[in-house]
Design an enzyme around this catalytic site. Structure first.
Site: not given
Ligand code: FPP
Length: 271
Positions: A52, A146, A35
Site C-alpha cells: 500500500h 482536474l 489493485d
Molecule cells: C488493492 O490492492 C488496493 C487497496 C485496497 C488500497 C489502495 C491503496 C493505495 C493505492 C495506496 C494509498 C492510496 C492513497 C490514495 C493514499 P490489494 O490489497 O487488494 O492487492 P491484492 O489484490 O494483490 O491483495
C-alpha cells in the site's frame, strides 16, 4: 496536454507515447481500480502494508499526469465498503497512509489547480480521516483544473441505495420525474461526466462494485501491471489503446450504413 510536454525530454520513451496521443480525443474522465498492492508486497516477502505504501507514488504520478494532460476528472478506488473485512491493522494503516498522502499533496494540488473530492460513505470513517478529507475538499474547492475523486468506503450498490433514498425523500416534498437523470443527479458523482475509460491493474477481470451506474458505456482497459508498478508509461499506453476503440454507445457510431437492409434479410437463411 501542453503541460505534459513541459516535463518530458524528447529522448524519453514517454515523449514518443505522448506525441502519439490525439489531444482532441482525450478521455474526459478516467477511473482506476488500483489493485495488486498485496501481491506486489508478497512477491518481495514484505508485509501487505508495504504494498500500500508503495502504491502512493503511482497515485501521485497518475494525478499529476492527468492534470498535465488537461483531463476533466480522475476517480481512484482507494477503499471499498467490502474492504472493512480486512484485518484491523491493515485498515488502520490505510487510513494513516491516506492522511499522509493528503497532507503531503495539498500544496501540489493547489499548485496544479486540482479540485479534490471524496466519494463514498465518508460519514462512517474515523474522525481523523474524515477531518483530513473535509479539510482537503475545502482547501481545493475553488480550483478549476482536474477534479480528483477519491472513492473511500465506496460501493456502487451502496451509492445506488443512497441515491434512491434521496429520490424518495425529495419526492415527498415535491413532484419529481423518475428518469435516468433523476438517479444520476443523486449519485456521489453528480455533475461529473461518466468515465470514458476504466483502468484496472493486476489483471483481474472484474468491476468490483465500482461506479456501477457510471461505467455503463466506459471502455475497459485491464493491465497485468500491479498498482505499485503502474507508471506514466502505463497510463499513456492505456490512453492510446482507448483512442483506438470505436465507441458506439449502443448505436452504429460512425459506421457506414448498410445499403439495403431489406435485400440482406432476403439472403439470410431462416429455419
Ligand atoms: C488493492 O490492492 C488496493 C487497496 C485496497 C488500497 C489502495 C491503496 C493505495 C493505492 C495506496 C494509498 C492510496 C492513497 C490514495 C493514499 P490489494 O490489497 O487488494 O492487492 P491484492 O489484490 O494483490 O491483495
Amino acid at each position: 496536454m501542453k503541460a505534459l510536454f513541459d516535463v518530458l525530454a524528447p529522448e524519453e520513451p514517454d515523449f514518443a507515447l505522448a506525441s502519439a496521443i490525439d489531444p482532441d480525443r482525450l478521455p474526459a474522465h478516467i477511473a482506476i481500480i488500483m489493485d495488486g498492492n498485496g501481491r506486489w508486497a508478497k512477491r518481495r516477502n514484505l508485509p501487505r502494508v508495504a504494498g500500500h505504501k508503495a502504491g502512493i507514488d503511482p497515485v501521485r504520478i497518475t494525478v499529476e499526469t492527468c492534470a498535465r494532460l488537461g483531463l476533466r476528472a480522475l476517480t481512484l478506488y482507494a477503499f471499498s465498503v467490502e474492504n472493512w473485512k480486512r484485518p484491523r491493522g491493515e485498515v488502520d494503516m490505510l487510513w494513516r497512509l491516506l492522511r499522509l498522502y493528503l497532507r503531503a499533496e495539498l500544496p501540489d494540488m493547489s499548485r496544479n489547480d486540482i479540485r479534490f473530492n471524496a466519494i463514498g460513505r465518508i460519514e462512517a470513517l474515523p474522525d481523523f480521516v474524515r477531518g483530513e478529507l473535509e479539510e482537503t475538499v475545502r482547501a481545493t474547492a475553488a480550483n478549476r483544473g482536474l477534479e480528483l475523486n477519491l472513492a473511500i468506503n465506496y460501493g456502487g450498490r451502496a451509492e445506488l441505495v443512497d441515491a434512491v433514498k434521496a429520490l424518495i425523500e425529495d419526492s415527498r416534498r415535491r413532484d419529481i420525474v423518475i428518469d435516468e437523470e433523476a438517479i444520476a443527479s443523486r449519485l456521489y458523482t453528480a455533475g461529473t461526466p461518466d468515465p470514458d475509460l476504466l483502468i484496472r491493474t493486476s489483471g483481474e477481470m472484474r468491476v468490483s462494485n465500482f461506479l456501477l451506474w457510471q461505467i455503463a458505456y466506459s471502455e475497459l482497459y485491464v493491465t497485468d501491471t500491479l498498482w505499485p508498478d503502474f507508471s506514466r508509461t502505463d497510463l499513456l499506453r492505456a490512453i492510446l489503446d482507448y483512442q483506438k476503440r470505436h465507441r458506439r454507445f449502443g448505436g452504429w457510431g460512425d459506421a457506414a450504413p448498410i445499403e439495403s437492409d431489406v435485400a440482406l434479410l432476403e439472403v439470410i437463411p431462416t429455419r
